[in-house]
Write a protein that holds these residues in place. Structure first.
Motif, PDB file in Angstrom:
ATOM      1  N   LEU A 290      -1.173   0.194  -3.830  1.00 42.40           N
ATOM      2  CA  LEU A 290      -2.455   0.038  -3.687  1.00 42.40           C
ATOM      3  C   LEU A 290      -2.212   0.465  -2.990  1.00 42.40           C
ATOM      4  O   LEU A 290      -2.632   1.220  -1.308  1.00 42.40           O
ATOM      5  CB  LEU A 290      -2.993  -0.990  -2.523  1.00 42.40           C
ATOM      6  CG  LEU A 290      -4.777  -1.523  -2.451  1.00 42.40           C
ATOM      7  CD1 LEU A 290      -5.316  -1.727  -3.795  1.00 42.40           C
ATOM      8  CD2 LEU A 290      -4.981  -2.855  -2.207  1.00 42.40           C
TER       9      LEU A 290
ATOM     10  N   VAL B 245       0.598  -3.870   4.149  1.00 42.03           N
ATOM     11  CA  VAL B 245       0.641  -2.517   4.792  1.00 42.03           C
ATOM     12  C   VAL B 245       1.267  -2.089   4.422  1.00 42.03           C
ATOM     13  O   VAL B 245       2.443  -2.150   6.132  1.00 42.03           O
ATOM     14  CB  VAL B 245      -0.964  -2.280   5.960  1.00 42.03           C
ATOM     15  CG1 VAL B 245      -1.370  -0.943   6.334  1.00 42.03           C
ATOM     16  CG2 VAL B 245      -2.711  -3.139   5.021  1.00 42.03           C
TER      17      VAL B 245
ATOM     18  N   GLY C 206      -4.685   1.864  -0.415  1.00 44.44           N
ATOM     19  CA  GLY C 206      -5.465   1.083   0.356  1.00 44.44           C
ATOM     20  C   GLY C 206      -6.765   1.659   1.242  1.00 44.44           C
ATOM     21  O   GLY C 206      -6.318   2.740   1.843  1.00 44.44           O
ATOM     22  N   ASP C 207      -8.103   1.255   1.543  1.00 46.27           N
ATOM     23  CA  ASP C 207      -8.646   2.425   2.193  1.00 46.27           C
ATOM     24  C   ASP C 207      -8.030   1.644   3.591  1.00 46.27           C
ATOM     25  O   ASP C 207      -8.994   2.659   4.978  1.00 46.27           O
ATOM     26  CB  ASP C 207      -9.942   2.155   1.803  1.00 46.27           C
ATOM     27  CG  ASP C 207     -10.666   0.077   2.337  1.00 46.27           C
ATOM     28  OD1 ASP C 207      -9.730   0.000   2.399  1.00 46.27           O
ATOM     29  OD2 ASP C 207     -12.061   0.201   2.010  1.00 46.27           O
ATOM     30  N   SER C 208      -7.290   1.012   3.688  1.00 43.96           N
ATOM     31  CA  SER C 208      -7.194   1.336   5.833  1.00 43.96           C
ATOM     32  C   SER C 208      -6.364   1.801   5.826  1.00 43.96           C
ATOM     33  O   SER C 208      -6.162   2.294   6.725  1.00 43.96           O
ATOM     34  CB  SER C 208      -5.673  -0.022   5.007  1.00 43.96           C
ATOM     35  OG  SER C 208      -4.836  -0.180   4.009  1.00 43.96           O
TER      36      SER C 208
ATOM     37  N   VAL D  51       0.240  -8.740  -0.650  1.00 40.14           N
ATOM     38  CA  VAL D  51       0.107  -7.023  -0.718  1.00 40.14           C
ATOM     39  C   VAL D  51       0.333  -7.447   0.866  1.00 40.14           C
ATOM     40  O   VAL D  51       0.348  -8.035   1.582  1.00 40.14           O
ATOM     41  CB  VAL D  51      -0.839  -6.607  -1.040  1.00 40.14           C
ATOM     42  CG1 VAL D  51      -2.231  -7.838  -0.735  1.00 40.14           C
ATOM     43  CG2 VAL D  51      -1.022  -5.364  -0.843  1.00 40.14           C
TER      44      VAL D  51
ATOM     45  N   HIS E  41     -11.188  -8.678  -4.478  1.00 34.96           N
ATOM     46  CA  HIS E  41     -10.854  -9.049  -2.744  1.00 34.96           C
ATOM     47  C   HIS E  41     -11.540 -10.002  -1.878  1.00 34.96           C
ATOM     48  O   HIS E  41     -12.974  -9.748  -1.972  1.00 34.96           O
ATOM     49  CB  HIS E  41     -10.631  -7.682  -2.572  1.00 34.96           C
ATOM     50  CG  HIS E  41     -10.376  -7.475  -1.142  1.00 34.96           C
ATOM     51  ND1 HIS E  41      -9.642  -6.538  -0.411  1.00 34.96           N
ATOM     52  CD2 HIS E  41      -9.873  -8.159  -0.344  1.00 34.96           C
ATOM     53  CE1 HIS E  41      -8.980  -6.751   1.320  1.00 34.96           C
ATOM     54  NE2 HIS E  41      -9.199  -8.603   1.306  1.00 34.96           N
TER      55      HIS E  41
ATOM     56  N   VAL F 228      -7.368 -10.207  -4.302  1.00 38.41           N
ATOM     57  CA  VAL F 228      -6.394 -10.180  -3.575  1.00 38.41           C
ATOM     58  C   VAL F 228      -6.850 -10.895  -2.090  1.00 38.41           C
ATOM     59  O   VAL F 228      -8.606 -11.248  -2.547  1.00 38.41           O
ATOM     60  CB  VAL F 228      -6.394  -8.935  -2.652  1.00 38.41           C
ATOM     61  CG1 VAL F 228      -6.265  -9.050  -1.441  1.00 38.41           C
ATOM     62  CG2 VAL F 228      -5.649  -7.860  -3.412  1.00 38.41           C
TER      63      VAL F 228
ATOM     64  N   THR G  34       0.673  -1.219   0.272  1.00 36.89           N
ATOM     65  CA  THR G  34       0.109   0.061  -0.136  1.00 36.89           C
ATOM     66  C   THR G  34       0.907   1.027   0.399  1.00 36.89           C
ATOM     67  O   THR G  34       2.292   1.365   0.329  1.00 36.89           O
ATOM     68  CB  THR G  34      -0.973   0.645   1.207  1.00 36.89           C
ATOM     69  OG1 THR G  34      -0.077   0.688   2.483  1.00 36.89           O
ATOM     70  CG2 THR G  34      -1.571  -1.546   1.446  1.00 36.89           C
TER      71      THR G  34
ATOM     72  N   ASP H  16      -9.056   1.382  -3.545  1.00 34.16           N
ATOM     73  CA  ASP H  16     -10.228   0.387  -3.317  1.00 34.16           C
ATOM     74  C   ASP H  16     -11.037   1.438  -3.425  1.00 34.16           C
ATOM     75  O   ASP H  16     -10.898   2.967  -3.854  1.00 34.16           O
ATOM     76  CB  ASP H  16      -9.862   1.349  -1.728  1.00 34.16           C
ATOM     77  CG  ASP H  16      -9.065  -0.762  -1.311  1.00 34.16           C
ATOM     78  OD1 ASP H  16      -9.411  -1.644  -2.147  1.00 34.16           O
ATOM     79  OD2 ASP H  16      -8.535  -0.598  -0.154  1.00 34.16           O
TER      80      ASP H  16
ATOM     81  N   TYR I 126       0.407   5.828   0.756  1.00 38.73           N
ATOM     82  CA  TYR I 126      -1.502   6.325   0.496  1.00 38.73           C
ATOM     83  C   TYR I 126      -1.092   8.021   0.976  1.00 38.73           C
ATOM     84  O   TYR I 126      -2.363   9.256   0.547  1.00 38.73           O
ATOM     85  CB  TYR I 126      -1.214   6.707   2.631  1.00 38.73           C
ATOM     86  CG  TYR I 126      -1.618   5.015   2.957  1.00 38.73           C
ATOM     87  CD1 TYR I 126      -2.994   4.500   2.380  1.00 38.73           C
ATOM     88  CD2 TYR I 126      -0.441   4.273   3.353  1.00 38.73           C
ATOM     89  CE1 TYR I 126      -3.121   3.461   3.143  1.00 38.73           C
ATOM     90  CE2 TYR I 126      -1.156   3.116   3.982  1.00 38.73           C
ATOM     91  CZ  TYR I 126      -1.725   2.629   3.406  1.00 38.73           C
ATOM     92  OH  TYR I 126      -2.538   1.310   4.258  1.00 38.73           O
TER      93      TYR I 126
ATOM     94  N   ILE J 138      -2.915 -11.556   1.478  1.00 41.52           N
ATOM     95  CA  ILE J 138      -1.852 -11.364   2.347  1.00 41.52           C
ATOM     96  C   ILE J 138      -3.020 -12.582   3.835  1.00 41.52           C
ATOM     97  O   ILE J 138      -3.788 -12.094   3.819  1.00 41.52           O
ATOM     98  CB  ILE J 138      -2.690  -9.517   2.649  1.00 41.52           C
ATOM     99  CG1 ILE J 138      -2.624  -8.902   3.887  1.00 41.52           C
ATOM    100  CG2 ILE J 138      -3.863  -9.254   2.441  1.00 41.52           C
ATOM    101  CD1 ILE J 138      -2.838  -7.976   3.459  1.00 41.52           C
TER     102      ILE J 138
ATOM    103  N   GLU K  27      -7.776 -12.302   1.536  1.00 35.18           N
ATOM    104  CA  GLU K  27      -7.031 -11.791   2.802  1.00 35.18           C
ATOM    105  C   GLU K  27      -7.859 -12.675   3.632  1.00 35.18           C
ATOM    106  O   GLU K  27      -8.888 -13.020   4.018  1.00 35.18           O
ATOM    107  CB  GLU K  27      -7.588 -10.843   3.237  1.00 35.18           C
ATOM    108  CG  GLU K  27      -6.837  -9.787   4.280  1.00 35.18           C
ATOM    109  CD  GLU K  27      -7.599  -8.518   4.776  1.00 35.18           C
ATOM    110  OE1 GLU K  27      -7.532  -7.782   3.769  1.00 35.18           O
ATOM    111  OE2 GLU K  27      -6.619  -7.351   5.150  1.00 35.18           O
TER     112      GLU K  27
ATOM    113  N   LYS L 129      -9.621  -1.237  -6.655  1.00 33.82           N
ATOM    114  CA  LYS L 129     -10.624  -2.409  -6.436  1.00 33.82           C
ATOM    115  C   LYS L 129     -11.760  -2.651  -5.505  1.00 33.82           C
ATOM    116  O   LYS L 129     -11.910  -1.408  -4.943  1.00 33.82           O
ATOM    117  CB  LYS L 129      -9.290  -2.786  -4.930  1.00 33.82           C
ATOM    118  CG  LYS L 129      -9.497  -4.239  -4.364  1.00 33.82           C
ATOM    119  CD  LYS L 129      -8.111  -4.535  -3.413  1.00 33.82           C
ATOM    120  CE  LYS L 129      -7.915  -3.946  -2.254  1.00 33.82           C
ATOM    121  NZ  LYS L 129      -8.742  -3.919  -1.972  1.00 33.82           N
TER     122      LYS L 129
END
Ligand code: KIV
Length: 281
Positions: A41, A213, A43-45, A211, A136, A178, A22, A83, A24, A201, A180, A112
């Motif tokens: 990615l 984070v 990611g919305d993480s 992948v 995902h 993905v 990831t 994402d 950001y 992941i 997970e 994603k």
């Protein structure tokens, strides 16, 4: 020239493992790309590791657009996947509008989406319209209130469903998926059945790629790392040590020194202050 979908398809074909992570913002994208990651990615993480929410659910499309734009500015070569956040693709029309925003406003190459059977028509619609979609499956954080944060599909029925979902995503035009928090032997079996790359992941070593984070890899988030994450550095500790030195030096007067400062002609200052010139130190 950025990594393309064909490039990562070729990586699967040739057995070259895909290292995705990831990113950001501008600096994380720059560093990840310098480190050689072919796929990044957004990611919305980021809702958790950057914005401090407990889950990914509060993340908005505006958040994704802002961060994905920065990642695009920080990278030149990586394939950038963004994402779509929680409930922004609940219908085909919503999904088209959300994908239009992130792709047109940021320039990312792909989106994603989380989920299996219920979102297959949505994935098909997007891919028919020319939107590259990464799926995902397994633990999908946007559904964590239903699933619980745990390994998924340990039982035969759920495992069979996951295999069918993966194949359905591929048939709907997804270019990768993905997996997970999926048991390693199941992830390996899914990977073998798919023509598109499977990126794991917490899904073992049998996937086409992995992948992780950013913050988990670098020790920037959480005292308790996820079991599936490996910390390659303790950057949080290093940052704290550096910042503590700064704070101490400001308190003691050791910072700034002359070399961190600039000066001016004494006469200019005197004129500004309307006093006799004094030698400047
Ligand atoms: O949001 C994210 O960072 C992700 C990865 C964990 C795959 O979806």
């Amino acid at each position: 020239m950025r990594t393309t979908l064909a490039d990562i398809q070729q990586m699967k074909a040739s057995g070259e493992r895909i290292a995705m992570l990831t990113a950001y913002d501008f600096p994380s994208a720059k560093i990840a790309e310098r480190a050689g990651a072919p796929v990044l990615l957004v990611g919305d993480s980021l809702g958790m590791v950057v914005l401090g929410h407990d889950t990914t659910l509060p993340v908005s499309l505006d958040d994704m657009v802002r961060h994905a734009s920065a990642v695009m500015r920080g990278s030149r070569k990586a394939l950038i996947v963004c994402d779509l956040p929680f409930l922004t693709y609940a219908s085909e029309a919503d999904a088209v509008a959300a994908a239009r925003r992130v792709m047109q406003e940021t320039g990312v190459q792909a989106v994603k989406l989380e989920g299996g059977a219920p979102i297959i028509p949505i994935v098909k619609r997007l891919t028919d319209l020319g939107v590259p979609v990464m799926g995902h499956l397994g633990f999908t954080p946007q559904s964590q209130n239903q699933l619980g944060v745990k390994v998924q599909a340990r039982q035969a029925a759920a495992a069979r469903q996951l295999i069918n979902d993966a194949l359905a995503l591929e048939a709907a035009g997804a270019f990768a998926v993905v997996l997970e928090l999926v048991p390693a032997p199941l992830a390996e079996a899914v990977t073998a059945r798919l023509r598109i790359p499977a990126i794991g992941i917490g899904a073992g070593a049998g996937c086409d790629g992995q992948v992780q984070v950013w913050h988990d890899l670098l020790g920037l988030y959480d005292a308790k790392p996820h079991r599936h994450a490996k910390r390659y550095a303790e950057i949080g500790d290093a940052i704290e040590t550096a910042l503590r030195s700064y704070v101490d030096e400001v308190r003691s007067g050791a910072f700034p020194t002359k070399s961190n400062s600039s000066t001016m002609e004494a006469a200019e200052l005197a004129a500004a202050l309307e006093v006799d010139p004094l030698p400047l130190i």
